[in-house]
Enzyme design. Structure first.
Site, PDB file in Angstrom:
ATOM      1  N   MET A 269       0.826  -1.200   0.000  1.00  0.00           N
ATOM      2  CA  MET A 269       0.000   0.000   0.000  1.00  0.00           C
ATOM      3  C   MET A 269       0.865   1.256   0.000  1.00  0.00           C
ATOM      4  O   MET A 269       1.802   1.366   0.778  1.00  0.00           O
ATOM      5  CB  MET A 269      -0.902  -0.039   1.242  1.00  0.00           C
ATOM      6  CG  MET A 269      -1.804   1.156   1.361  1.00  0.00           C
ATOM      7  SD  MET A 269      -2.975   1.252  -0.035  1.00  0.00           S
ATOM      8  CE  MET A 269      -3.178   3.018  -0.156  1.00  0.00           C
ATOM      9  N   GLU A 304       4.587   0.818  -5.806  1.00  0.00           N
ATOM     10  CA  GLU A 304       4.161   1.662  -4.673  1.00  0.00           C
ATOM     11  C   GLU A 304       4.897   2.986  -4.702  1.00  0.00           C
ATOM     12  O   GLU A 304       4.316   4.035  -4.429  1.00  0.00           O
ATOM     13  CB  GLU A 304       4.394   0.937  -3.335  1.00  0.00           C
ATOM     14  CG  GLU A 304       3.754  -0.439  -3.210  1.00  0.00           C
ATOM     15  CD  GLU A 304       2.298  -0.504  -3.617  1.00  0.00           C
ATOM     16  OE1 GLU A 304       1.596   0.512  -3.482  1.00  0.00           O
ATOM     17  OE2 GLU A 304       1.866  -1.562  -4.109  1.00  0.00           O
ATOM     18  N   HIS A 307       3.421   5.369  -7.213  1.00  0.00           N
ATOM     19  CA  HIS A 307       2.158   5.961  -6.765  1.00  0.00           C
ATOM     20  C   HIS A 307       2.369   7.333  -6.113  1.00  0.00           C
ATOM     21  O   HIS A 307       1.418   8.111  -6.007  1.00  0.00           O
ATOM     22  CB  HIS A 307       1.481   5.052  -5.737  1.00  0.00           C
ATOM     23  CG  HIS A 307       0.500   4.063  -6.310  1.00  0.00           C
ATOM     24  ND1 HIS A 307      -0.439   4.401  -7.261  1.00  0.00           N
ATOM     25  CD2 HIS A 307       0.276   2.749  -6.024  1.00  0.00           C
ATOM     26  CE1 HIS A 307      -1.183   3.324  -7.538  1.00  0.00           C
ATOM     27  NE2 HIS A 307      -0.766   2.319  -6.805  1.00  0.00           N
TER      28      HIS A 307
HETATM   29  N1  PHE Z   1      -3.369   0.494  -3.693  1.00  0.00           N
HETATM   30  C1  PHE Z   1      -2.599  -0.697  -3.485  1.00  0.00           C
HETATM   31  C2  PHE Z   1      -1.700  -0.859  -4.709  1.00  0.00           C
HETATM   32  O1  PHE Z   1      -2.160  -0.833  -5.815  1.00  0.00           O
HETATM   33  C3  PHE Z   1      -3.386  -1.938  -3.355  1.00  0.00           C
HETATM   34  C4  PHE Z   1      -4.276  -2.007  -2.161  1.00  0.00           C
HETATM   35  C5  PHE Z   1      -5.618  -1.759  -2.289  1.00  0.00           C
HETATM   36  C6  PHE Z   1      -3.765  -2.337  -0.942  1.00  0.00           C
HETATM   37  C7  PHE Z   1      -6.470  -1.838  -1.202  1.00  0.00           C
HETATM   38  C8  PHE Z   1      -4.600  -2.434   0.147  1.00  0.00           C
HETATM   39  C9  PHE Z   1      -5.954  -2.191   0.010  1.00  0.00           C
HETATM   40  O2  PHE Z   1      -0.555  -0.990  -4.618  1.00  0.00           O
HETATM   41 ZN    ZN Z   2      -1.419   0.378  -7.042  1.00  0.00          ZN
END
Ligand code: PHE
Ligand code: ZN
Length: 880
Positions: A269, A304, A307
């Site tokens: 995450m 990650e 992001h």
């Molecule tokens: N957003 C995270 C990712 O794409 C995935 C994720 C979604 C993790 C929901 C936890 C809960 O890397």
């Molecule tokens: Zn992601």
């Protein structure tokens, strides 16, 4: 759990929030079963929501409200209301401060959303809607605030206290407690909030950014995992550099932290400045992790990190826009991995996975567009469609615009929307603006579910020297979308001359296209007439998988063998081999069903002989070429899936190839053995995968010599890639219990290491022999197994139901029953995991009537339970 049926939410109902938060102050007093969360929210009326008086409605679940005040004034009972999902304050000023104090119970939190405990360590997971389990808040991504967070905990058991941003103050408190205050200056939605507290150790490194700033990099793990952090740290530094060089994106805080936790629903995450990782997605060691894991870790660390811009600095307006951040970020991590490793192999791996798993999703009852227009439970939408198909769409944009313009579009997007929460349309509009392209029709890729199918036919006219290619597209109906419109499909192609074996120059409507070009299919049917084609060609279509479609062309087996040898596009060379094998497998599946003798297609054998005996410097691609389509991919091609016939046919082909080419496989095996110290670099990885593919063929005939090779490879214990392959081949062998001593030794040696025990579980439950289901049940009682740890559930139940096709689909329905039993348990413990693990049961339409009935009966049995919204939504769709 809810007694009344959960209701869908619609994209069309989107409205900006009535109140937004400009600054959030949090104070956590961490206690396992009774943590206090004190929140001070600085709120103001949204400029676009000035109509009349509006109550303040905040999200909140499983919170015990202890105190509430506005502008310092405690509220009377009749001034507000709390129910199981919301806090409503009836009258509020247009700018005000809200104070609340709540109590939560991290210890009882088995859903792993919100604040929970993992191995005695506190951690949070807030995406998508977990923050509402921490405090009352407008839990939606278009509310972006700066955060100041104070974490208080016991100094002895929780020496490390982390949150987003930079630490600004710390000190001791009475009763053996201490505190740290963190400031995050970047406005963020609450789904990016994170807190970690525990007895953790760190490894530290540094990165100097493109503008010369020093960033401290920290990886926090439990002490016994300190030796498993090198690769993730190196990957992080490579990713930071790559994002600067490729996208011009620089990191924006003084520190970047990664924490590894054992209990985590997903891979990782991207919380601002404090990424939280499933330990399986970050920890590696040559003795405990395979090459595939090393590569996966590198990809996820990069994902990650990327992001930070595609997701955090520019985020999603609402969760219907999830693919805005995920599709783009997956595309970015795919390109990063392609640049760092073997680009053709990365593409082959990604497409293989996509065509198996995403195509199946798109053809099943939970099919949805990349931008869905409604959902019941957003937790169910972290799908292959949102992620992988979203990435394919971004890839098509990159290809349509070319890299330069795409990069300009990306720059414009980051600059224009920095600090904002935006939509998929905003992203594509930037791409349209910089390129001048009309992307109107292209947008349908986001709105239409289902995999487009292209039927292609081609005809060569000797007399005119013309090649006519006709393409016809159709997208099959999906649930809630019966009518589909034609898509704009970029088809990259070449025409390979049958005499020369070379790509021919292509001229279309008087325009010279060169030897490799993209043609644009926009209508339902289009004819492309290539002129001045001097020799009969075989078309090479959809090179590099230029669009996420199924393409049919009536290739003869000679054509495929020809392309396998001559196509200048590595991806299509591989794909021709796959198509050739599929044709042979089709015959064998039919033979198996009709009870007639199976005969191997000699063209496949000769093609493999060619591959094995021609010198190549790309061993990674060769290993892929020698790998038969998976049972799951073969099943995708069948109108009614016959798992037993598929398994028998594929096994037959492996054995036939191994028998015919035993010496060649043996030579490849020997030539690629190596004692060199393990390094997870592309050349070594390629060599190992080629060697292990050869071993898997040799083990298909299971003669003494092959078994001996496998045993030795296991006992040498050189690295986990080799050990795991050997152990898997021994365990999956039909020769009785030859693997037992190795399995026992392995299980004892690694009993202390949960990530290795996950592999030990998976290897056993994916065994094709008929005792697999009994083994699953037996291993569920093993001390290392736990239903509350998602990795264990995936390793044991997920691997059995998803990968052991013959045993999961046992004719007596016992495999289905086992999965349903687990879903019913998990529905109470961890709804997100429960809803995911049902997937194989939802694909019942694909099987024979008797299996359909058995699968549906299990879905009905689940439906009779009191269901979480997650499981409810999946079950309702599967039984619709
Ligand atoms: N957003 C995270 C990712 O794409 C995935 C994720 C979604 C993790 C929901 C936890 C809960 O890397
Ligand atoms: Zn992601």
């Amino acid at each position: 759990m809810s007694a009344s049926a959960p209701q869908p939410i619609y994209l069309n109902d989107y409205r900006p929030p009535a109140y937004r938060v400009t600054h959030t102050e949090l104070k956590f007093d961490l206690v396992s079963s009774a943590t206090r969360v004190i929140a001070r929210l600085h709120l103001e009326r949204h400029p676009e929501r000035q109509e009349g008086e509006l109550p303040l409605v905040l999200d909140g679940e499983q919170l015990r409200l202890l105190h509430i005040a506005i502008d310092g004034q405690a509220l009377e009972d009749d001034e507000y209301d709390v129910n199981e999902s919301h806090l409503t304050v009836y009258r509020v000023p247009s700018t005000f401060v809200l104070d609340t104090e709540v109590e939560v119970d991290p210890e009882a939190n088995t859903a792993l959303e919100g604040l929970y405990l993992s191995n005695g360590m506190f951690c949070t997971q807030c995406e998508a809607e977990g923050f509402r389990r921490i405090t009352f808040y407008p839990d939606r991504p278009d509310v972006m605030a700066t955060f100041s967070t104070t974490v208080i905990g016991d100094k002895g058991s929780l020496p490390v206290l982390l949150s987003n941003g930079n630490p600004v103050e710390q000190g001791d408190l009475p009763n053996g407690k201490h505190f740290v205050t963190w400031d995050d200056p970047h406005p963020k939605p609450c789904y990016l909030f994170a807190l970690v507290a525990g007895d953790l150790q760190k490894v530290e490194d540094h990165f100097t950014t493109m503008s010369g700033r020093d960033v401290t990099l920290q990886l926090w793990v439990e002490e016994e995992n300190l030796s498993k952090t090198d690769h993730a740290m190196a990957s992080l530094k490579r990713a930071m550099k790559w994002d600067e060089e490729t996208y011009g994106r620089e990191y924006d805080l003084d520190r970047f932290m990664i924490v590894a936790v054992n209990d985590f629903n997903m891979g990782a995450m991207e919380n601002k400045g404090l990424n939280i990782f499933n330990s399986a997605a970050v920890l590696t060691h040559p003795q405990t992790a395979t090459d595939a894991t090393f590569q996966r870790v590198e990809g996820i660390v990069a994902h990650e990190y990327f992001h930070n811009w595609s997701g955090n600095r520019v985020t999603c307006r609402d969760w219907f826009q999830l693919s805005l951040k995920e599709g783009f970020t997956v595309f970015r991590d795919q390109c990063f991995s392609a640049d760092t490793n073997s680009a053709p192999v990365k593409r082959i791996e990604d497409v293989s996975f996509f065509r198996t798993a995403q195509f199946a999703e798109d053809a099943g009852p939970t099919a949805h567009p990349v931008q869905p227009d409604h959902y019941i439970e957003i937790g169910n939408f972290y799908t292959l469609t949102i992620y992988e198909k979203g990435a394919e769409i971004v890839r098509m944009l990159r290809n349509l615009l070319g890299w330069e313009a795409f990069r300009q579009g990306s720059d414009l997007y980051f600059q224009r929307y920095d600090g904002q929460a935006v939509t998929i349309e905003d992203f594509v509009e930037c791409m349209a603006e910089v390129s001048g392209l009309d992307l109107g029709q292209f947008m349908r890729w986001y709105f239409q579910a289902g995999t487009p199918e292209i039927d292609a036919i081609g005809e060569y006219d000797y007399a005119k020297g013309e090649y006519r290619l006709t393409l016809r597209q159709r997208t099959p109906p999906t649930p809630d979308q019966h009518e589909k419109l034609p898509l704009h499909i970029p088809v990259r192609m070449g025409l390979v001359g049958t005499k020369s074996g070379k790509d021919l120059s292509m001229t279309l409507e008087g325009e010279s296209l060169g030897t490799d070009a993209v043609i644009h299919l926009r209508d339902e049917e289009q004819e492309f007439v290539f002129t001045d084609i001097a020799e009969a060609p075989v078309p090479s279509l959809l090179r590099g998988f230029s669009a996420p479609v199924k393409l049919r062309f009536p290739y003869g087996r000679e054509d495929l063998a020809f392309l396998l040898q001559h196509d200048s596009d590595g991806f299509n060379r591989w794909d021709s081999g796959q198509r050739l094998a599929l044709l042979a497998l089709d015959d064998l599946i039919a033979a198996h069903r009709n009870g007639v003798e199976k005969v191997m297609d000699s063209r496949v054998t000769e093609a493999f002989r060619g591959l094995l005996t021609t010198d190549t410097d790309d061993k990674a691609v060769l290993a892929e070429m020698l790998t038969l389509p998976s049972e799951a991919y073969i099943a995708e091609q069948q109108p009614v899936v016959d798992v037993d016939a598929i398994h028998a046919a594929r096994t037959f082909v492996k054995q036939a190839l191994a028998l015919a080419l035993r010496d060649e496989f043996m030579a490849v095996y020997r030539a690629n053995q190596s004692d060199a110290p393990y390094v997870p670099e592309p050349r070594q990885i390629a060599q190992r995968s080629l060697k292990n593919v050869a071993l898997s063929y040799l083990m298909a005939i299971e003669d003494e010599e092959a078994v001996e090779l496998a045993r030795n490879q296991f006992e040498d214990g050189h690295n986990m890639t080799d050990v795991r392959t050997a152990l898997t081949l021994l365990t999956h062998s039909s020769r009785g219990d030859i693997a037992d001593p190795a399995l026992k030794a392995f299980g004892e040696k690694w009993a202390h290491d949960p990530l290795v025990m996950d592999q030990w579980f998976s290897i056993q439950v994916t065994r094709p022999q008929s005792d697999a289901l009994e083994r699953v049940k037996f291993l569920m009682d093993h001390p290392a197994f736990s239903l509350t740890n998602p990795n264990k559930v995936r390793a044991l139940i997920g691997a059995f139901a998803g990968q052991n096709r013959v045993n999961f689909h046992r004719a007596d329905g016992e495999g289905y029953r086992l999965l349903a039993d687990v879903v019913i348990e998990l529905n109470k413990l961890n709804p997100e995991i429960a809803a995911r693990i049902i997937t194989p049961l939802t694909r019942w339409q694909r099987f024979d009537e008797s299996r359909q009935a058995l699968m549906k009966a299990e879905l009905e049995r689940i439906r009779a339970e009191e269901l979480s919204s997650n499981v409810y939504e999946v079950i309702e769709k599967a039984l619709a």
